[in-house]
Every structure is written in C-alpha cells, then in structure tokens.
Design an enzyme around this catalytic site. Sequence first.
Site, PDB file in Angstrom:
ATOM      1  N   THR A   1      -0.424  19.085  38.311  1.00  0.00           N
ATOM      2  CA  THR A   1      -0.040  20.024  39.476  1.00  0.00           C
ATOM      3  C   THR A   1       1.652  20.500  38.980  1.00  0.00           C
ATOM      4  O   THR A   1       2.213  20.088  38.304  1.00  0.00           O
ATOM      5  CB  THR A   1       0.917  18.955  40.838  1.00  0.00           C
ATOM      6  OG1 THR A   1       1.859  18.183  40.137  1.00  0.00           O
ATOM      7  CG2 THR A   1      -0.532  18.242  40.604  1.00  0.00           C
ATOM      8  N   ASP A   2       2.234  21.845  40.042  1.00  0.00           N
ATOM      9  CA  ASP A   2       3.092  22.064  40.125  1.00  0.00           C
ATOM     10  C   ASP A   2       3.728  21.252  40.764  1.00  0.00           C
ATOM     11  O   ASP A   2       2.660  19.618  41.068  1.00  0.00           O
ATOM     12  CB  ASP A   2       3.106  23.122  41.020  1.00  0.00           C
ATOM     13  CG  ASP A   2       4.066  24.284  40.412  1.00  0.00           C
ATOM     14  OD1 ASP A   2       5.482  23.545  39.870  1.00  0.00           O
ATOM     15  OD2 ASP A   2       4.616  25.486  41.104  1.00  0.00           O
ATOM     16  N   TRP A   3       5.027  21.134  40.274  1.00  0.00           N
ATOM     17  CA  TRP A   3       5.562  19.921  41.223  1.00  0.00           C
ATOM     18  C   TRP A   3       5.303  19.925  42.873  1.00  0.00           C
ATOM     19  O   TRP A   3       5.567  20.698  43.392  1.00  0.00           O
ATOM     20  CB  TRP A   3       7.149  19.890  41.066  1.00  0.00           C
ATOM     21  CG  TRP A   3       7.859  19.381  39.793  1.00  0.00           C
ATOM     22  CD1 TRP A   3       8.613  18.804  39.336  1.00  0.00           C
ATOM     23  CD2 TRP A   3       7.189  19.578  38.587  1.00  0.00           C
ATOM     24  NE1 TRP A   3       8.849  18.341  37.997  1.00  0.00           N
ATOM     25  CE2 TRP A   3       8.040  19.179  37.017  1.00  0.00           C
ATOM     26  CE3 TRP A   3       6.142  19.659  37.474  1.00  0.00           C
ATOM     27  CZ2 TRP A   3       7.300  18.655  36.548  1.00  0.00           C
ATOM     28  CZ3 TRP A   3       6.027  20.431  36.315  1.00  0.00           C
ATOM     29  CH2 TRP A   3       6.458  19.365  35.924  1.00  0.00           C
ATOM     30  N   GLY A   4       4.872  18.542  42.973  1.00  0.00           N
ATOM     31  CA  GLY A   4       4.695  18.797  44.261  1.00  0.00           C
ATOM     32  C   GLY A   4       3.188  19.017  45.270  1.00  0.00           C
ATOM     33  O   GLY A   4       2.964  18.776  45.863  1.00  0.00           O
TER      34      GLY A   4
END
Length: 803
Positions: free
Chosen positions: A286-289
């Site tokens: 994932t991208d962060w979050g």
Amino acid sequence: MLTSPSWIAGLVGLCAVTGAAQANSPITSDSHFYGQSPPVYPVPTMDEDGAWSDAISKARELVKELSLEEKVNMTGGTTSATGCSGFVPAISRLGFPGLCLADAGNGVRNTDFVSAWPSGMHVGASFNTELARRRAHFMGKEAKAKGVNVLLGPAIGPMGRVVEAGRTWEGFSIDPYLMGDMVYETVSGIQGAGVIATTKHFIAQEQETHRLATRQGPFQEAVSSNIDDRTMHEQYLWPFYDAVRAGTGSIMCSFNRLNNTYACQNSKALNGMLKGDLGFQGWVMTDWGAQHSGVASALGGLDVAMPSGATFWGTQLVAAVNNGSVPEATLDNMVTRILASWFQLKQDSGFPEPGYGMPLDLAAPHRIVDARDRCSKPTLFEGAVEGHVLVKNEGALPLDGSKMKQISLFGYSAHAPNTNNYASPSGSNLFGAWSIGTQSANITEVSLGWRGNLNITYADIAPNGTIISGGGSGATANSLFSAPYDALVAQAYEDGTALYHDFESANPQVNPASDACIVVGNVWATEGHDRPNLRDKYTDDLILNVAKKCANTIVVFHNAGVRLVDAFVDHSNVTAIIYAHVPGQDSGKALISLLYGKENFSGRLPYTVAKTEQDYGAVLHPDFQKPGETAEYMAYPQSDFEEGLLLDYRHFDAENIEPRYEFGFGLSYTTFEYSNLVINKDEDADFDKYPTGPVSEGGQVDLWDELMTVTVDVTNSGDVDGKEVAQLYLGIPGEGTPIRQLRGFQKPSLAAGETKKVEFKLRRRDLSVWSVVAQKWELQEGEYKVYVGRSSRDLPLEGDFEI
Ligand SMILES: *[C@@H]1O[C@H](CO)[C@@H](O)[C@H](O)[C@H]1NC(C)=O
Ligand SMILES: *[C@@H]1O[C@H](CO)[C@@H](O)[C@H](O)[C@H]1NC(C)=O
Ligand SMILES: *[C@@H]1O[C@H](CO)[C@@H](O)[C@H](O)[C@H]1NC(C)=O
Ligand SMILES: *[C@@H]1O[C@H](CO)[C@@H](O)[C@H](O)[C@H]1NC(C)=O
Ligand SMILES: *[C@@H]1O[C@H](CO)[C@@H](O)[C@H](O)[C@H]1NC(C)=O
Ligand SMILES: *[C@@H]1O[C@H](CO)[C@@H](O)[C@H](O)[C@H]1NC(C)=O
Ligand SMILES: *[C@@H]1O[C@H](CO)[C@@H](O)[C@H](O)[C@H]1NC(C)=O
Ligand SMILES: CC(=O)N[C@H]1CO[C@H](CO)[C@@H](O)[C@@H]1O
C-alpha cells in the site's frame, strides 16, 4: 460531472467495505458494473515455470519454516532504528534480515551523500531511453550502497490527466507509449543494480485533491476514479504492462478508489488485471495508510500494508486465517511473493545490512556511507542537459561568450535557496517540503478551501531559490548542486563578462549596456496539493518588466508541470524561452552549457502547452466537490474519466485546437530533414486478430512480437552537431481511436551534414486496441496511417498500410 443520478442513490451501499469475498460470479455485462468494480477471486498463484521459478521455489522453502504469526508479521511494516521510509520485519532465525524501503523515484531521499537525479518529467523530456536506463542503474547503485532493498519508485501514476495535478512531474509523460518505454528502462536499470523497484501508484490516482479519506471532521472517502475498460487499458494500465515486463519486484497501490472500491482492495485491479492479465510475480504494497480493510484487502490481492500492518492485519489477520475467512494459502502466497522478490534480486547474498547507510537522525553523528559513484557524473550531467526544451529562439542563442560584455540575471529562481539542509525536520532539504510558506505578498496565495478538505495556502512558485525537483516523497536529497547563477559566474569569469544581478525585485532596473537579460522563474509542485494555476502573475510581470527594458530577454522556467507563456510569448524583446523542467543537481551547469552552445538542446515536450487554460477542457482542474452538492455526494467524491483516451495532444487533435507548443516539440541549434519512408511487414509476422500466447510478465507473450518495421532517413541539415528526436505516430483504424498516437521514437546523434537511417519496430500491442468484448488486444482491419517527423504536429512523412 455526474452522468447517472442513480449513482448517488447507490453510493452508500457501493462504497461500504465488505469483509467477505463474493463468489466467482460470471461477468456477463460490463455495464452491470457501471461505477463499480466486478469481483475477481481468488488471488492468482505464481508462475512456477517463468523467469522467477528459482526464486519462487527458494521462497516456498522458507515459507514452510514460518509460523503463522511470523508470516503475518511480514505482511505489515514495522518501525526500525533506521531512516528507511518503511521496513519489512526480519525473521532472524531463518536469516531473513528484513527489507529497508526508501523514497523514491528520483533518487534516495532522506539521507546524505547521494545524488539528486533529474526527475521523471525531465527524463521524459529527454526522449532518451539509454540515458533513462543509465540514470536508473546509478540510482539503484546508490540505493544498494545505502542498504535500501526496495526503492519506492518509479512513479508512472499520476500520468498527468489533470493538468494542474501536483505530482505529474514524478512520472515521465502523459503519453502511455513514452511512459511505458521509460518505465521499462527505469525498472530494468534499478533492478539491474540489485534493488527492488516499486512501480507506483496502481492505479488512476490522477489528482491530489481528495486523494485521502478523512475520518476527522466531515466523513469523506477518497476520490473514486471511474474509468471505462478500454481507457483503462490503453492509457492507465499501458505503462504497467511495461513495468511488469521489466520484472518490477513490487507495485504500490494508490490512495484513491477505483470504480468506488479502494485501489488497495480492488480485486478486479489487483487479482484480475495485475496478477492475472499482466502476470505480475512480485508483491503489492500500500501507499502509506492506503489500506482500508482487513479480510477484503487480503482476498483482493494486497500483500503488504505500509507503514504498519497493525491497523487492519496483525493479530486480526491471524484470527482471520484461524477462522477461515482468509485461507492460509492466500497468506502463503503473500509472503512467498515478498521473499521471492528478495531472492530474484539476489539480495540473499552480498547485500548490505538493510538501512546500513540510512541514519535515523541525520543531525546526530552517524556512519558515513558515501553512495555516489564517480562514474555516474556524465549521466547526471547529460540527464540534466537532455531534459531542457528550447521552444523559442529568435537568434538569441547560443550566446557567444567573446561578445558578451555584460549579462544581467534576474529572478528568484536563478540562485540557490537560502538553505540546503538535509537534516531539516521535513526529512529532506527544501525540495522535501510538502508545501512552501509564502513570505512575500507578491506571491499568489490561493486557499484551496472549497476545492476539498485541504485548507492550506499554497504558493505556485518557490520564491526562495531555484528548484531542481518538486516536493514531497518524490523530492531528491542532494549533496551539492549547481544553481544557474553559480554556473553563469564561472562562465562569465572565463569570458571576462560583467555580471549584473537582481534576484529580489519584481521590477528590476536593467543596465542598458546588457547584451542579454536572463530571467529565471519556476513552477512549484508537490505531492499533497494540486496546483492553483498554470501561470502566475508575479513571474509574468517580472518577465514583462524586464522585457520592457531589455531587447534580448531570455526566459527560463524550472517547471514541475505545464507552464503557459501567452502573457509574454509574443513580446518582441523576449528572444528565447526554455522549459528547464526539474534537472537534478547539475541544473545550472547544464543550463549554461546549453545557453553557450557547448551542448545542444535536444529535449522535446512530453506534454502539450496550450495557449489558454480553457483549451485543456474539463481536465484542467482536479474534480472536486462543488458547493451546493448534497452531503452524500460530498462524502463520496467521484471523478468520471469521461474524456476517455482524448488527453493532451489526442484532445487537441480531436477538437482541432491549435496548441502554443505541441507534444513532442523542441528546437535545436541545428535543423533536421526527413526522407525515404519505408514501411514493411516483418517476415513470418503473425497477423491473427488476437494474441494467442500464454501470459508471462507483461501479459500475453506475443503482445510484444514485432510485426512491422518502419525506416526513415534523418539528415542534420544545419551547421552544428545535434540530436534529433524522430517520432512515429499511428492513425489506427476503428471506432473511438485517437487521430494520431505516438508509437515509436528514436534519438539519433547526427554530425552536421550527416544522414542516418532510423528504424522503428511496431509490436502487436502498438497496432492493437483493447477489445472490451473479447477482453483482449485486437488488431484492427483496415488502413493504418503512419506519420513520421519532428513533433506531434510537424510530420513531413506520411504513409499507410493495411491489415
Ligand atoms: C469500472 O467500471 C467501468 C464501467 O462499468 C468498467 O468498464 C470497468 O471495467 C471497471 N473497471 C474496474 C477496474 O472495475
Ligand atoms: C514480529 O515483528 C516484530 C518486529 O516488528 C518482532 O518484535 C516480533 O518478535 C515478531 N513476531 C514474530 C512472531 O515473529
Ligand atoms: C474472522 O476473523 C476476522 C478478524 O478478526 C473477523 O473480521 C471476521 O469477522 C471473522 N469471521 C468469522 C466468520 O468469524
Ligand atoms: C523562505 O524564506 C523565508 C524568509 O527568508 C522563510 O521564512 C521561509 O521559511 C523560507 N521558505 C522555505 C521553504 O525555505
Ligand atoms: C481556511 O482557513 C482560514 C484560516 O485558517 C479560514 O479563515 C477559512 O475560513 C478556512 N476556509 C475553509 C473553507 O474552511
Ligand atoms: C512586491 O511588489 C510591489 C509592487 O508590485 C513592490 O513595491 C515590492 O517591492 C515587491 N516586493 C518584493 C519582495 O518583491
Ligand atoms: C525593447 O527593449 C528596448 C530597450 O532595449 C526598449 O526601448 C523597447 O521599448 C522594448 N520594446 C518593447 C516592446 O517593450
Ligand atoms: C554535443 C554537441 O553536439 N555539441 C555541439 C552543439 O552545437 C555547438 C554549436 O552551437 C557545437 O559547437 C557543438 O559541437
């Protein structure tokens, strides 16, 4: 922008995150899923017999040794005592040291003793694939020296659909073909140096506005990119085929929703397209979050949650495996993919300790790891040179140093910034800033306010000095760099030229004895915000104020995005205009070499510059909530990609709008002539309507078969040496097909008077359109038009062929 009122009514149900997978229902009609993603389960298994087979079997052996908790542990990031942006935990008892993940696609960020490389858009403007590969190789080498196992780049999304988008400069071009060729070389170069590339962001995250869901204040989901199947394949997915074909070890899923399902749990996108149709063997992080569910994301094709698995996975994933909601085989597949990429890149032997040269606190004493390779210097310099695009030159350039008695230099972007502090709290230097403060009333301030939940002020230019990259996670960390002023001083010193400068005034005095006046402005853009404008009044006025008093005014923009020039382009004293893009650390040195003709301009625009904002149509601004929309709509923002394939030059061609400077355009100090167009079908090329080969990395293998060869002769008809970007565009027959699409480019270096034969290979994919009915790339029956020349609108050679 809503096309269907029923959409609003259904939103809550559609957007609800469901925990359990739906059964494999046969998909009979595309339209059934309008605004939704069809379910595609289960997660595809890996290809035992392909290029990854050794790595997969080694990974499988290791996975057998792991406990359930250990396996789950590897699917989420952890904190570490390093400055890595993310960290996959170690399993020390089995000799797996963990993985250090670090930003980003333009060089290793957040550390010292590394190089600041030209940014993606600059590389796109070079149209030089060989240079792109070298840049990536050295970037990968630096990452390896720092103990970075996984570099969080290259970025090929956003592609640039939204003209004002804040992150377009991180990618190479809005054109899928150019983007695809560049990402192929970049992934190959990074991974050739032993580092796992993370091609991002998957997929269709085309704007910063509403990219994130908000749970504080008014509830809001991230924007949904609603894209029809054909546009998806021919525009947004196209370069991912190339990245997967190059063997990208990792892919980062994006923040946005896709047809109302979050990209990081979208089974159609991850299981169906990426791991299925494209044959991707690596892992999706994932991208962060960007994770929004537990069971649904595991079943939907996600492998690793960053920066932490604790929110949705961790103990809950252990429970979900124990109660059967997530099959253990699915978890094994996730972990096998991670470990397989580590084996595939041979990081199991001779790789530095993860995070070895990535200190947590750069301001404290730390181990010095100088990652820079002396051999990379020519690549840094040539990379900076070749992304500069000269668009106007009324005899002003090249400058003859022996005739320059006095030069005047103006503009806030000509000098180095006030600080260059990579130990700053933002974790980088100035360029790591996510937004920049406005310290002068002269800088346009825009409150994005109602455009979204972002209530920030944002300057459209960086007033404190030159920019060599944009901002945010794609920014570069530089050990040193050359600003235009520094390089000009060195040149003037050699020539004995008097230098006058004023970097402060909006209306500077001009010494009438100036032989040339150079005005350097910039265009700031950063992750987290879309741009307020395509031009700013402050800089336009500065240029006009200088031009009023100086008959030889040369305008330079360091631009992290499209910049309009119509306020001054026709001013008779504006004698040259240069898009210097975002050149990395050799910025000033490259610019001055070009201005003085020691190097020749060879960059071409990887986007279209319009005469006015309106010419871009509906994709000028990001989609945003409109005042007066219902609360429900505000909570579920929608972005309908209604323009389909008609982006950038395809739109200008379709609407017959004359651009200021077209895609592919750029001047040189010499001229080039084209002749002798020859079009041939390759012997034993197979012209079956559909590919028939098995799926490997990059889709069905015969998509890449070369079917046609086109050759032309290119002659340097001027007096000096130079490089030309010869471009091939195809008019593909069939309904809904753009008038012309780039399907080949070559960059020969030609001595004055020299002629070279340039060859373009057309592959099956290049000649095909995506058939929504067949769900395959389809060759078209009828007449294909072939155009070859200097830009998307300067095409002296034309031919055709039939399939
Ligand atoms: C999105 O919806 C469109 C319209 O129904 C459909 O053509 C397309 O395949 C869908 N794509 C995804 C990834 O769900
Ligand atoms: C999971 O990883 C953490 C470090 O993030 C480590 O402390 C813990 O021991 C690991 N648990 C297992 C079961 O391996
Ligand atoms: C299984 O466990 C997961 C995670 O705790 C939970 O979300 C899910 O509802 C459980 N399913 C069943 C059928 O108990
Ligand atoms: C620009 O300079 C001003 C004052 O010189 C300072 O307050 C501001 O923080 C600087 N901005 C950046 C991004 O460095
Ligand atoms: C944005 O912030 C400013 C000051 O911080 C405030 O005056 C304004 O009302 C805010 N606008 C919105 C739309 O929230
Ligand atoms: C801003 O512009 C005004 C007039 O347009 C000028 O008087 C002033 O000096 C400018 N300030 C700076 C910092 O350039
Ligand atoms: C061009 O510059 C000269 C000064 O060299 C000035 O006299 C002239 O008015 C300028 N032209 C315009 C159109 O501003
Ligand atoms: C690298 C290159 O081709 N440089 C040439 C560019 O043009 C100048 C004249 O402006 C020549 O002197 C260079 O050889």
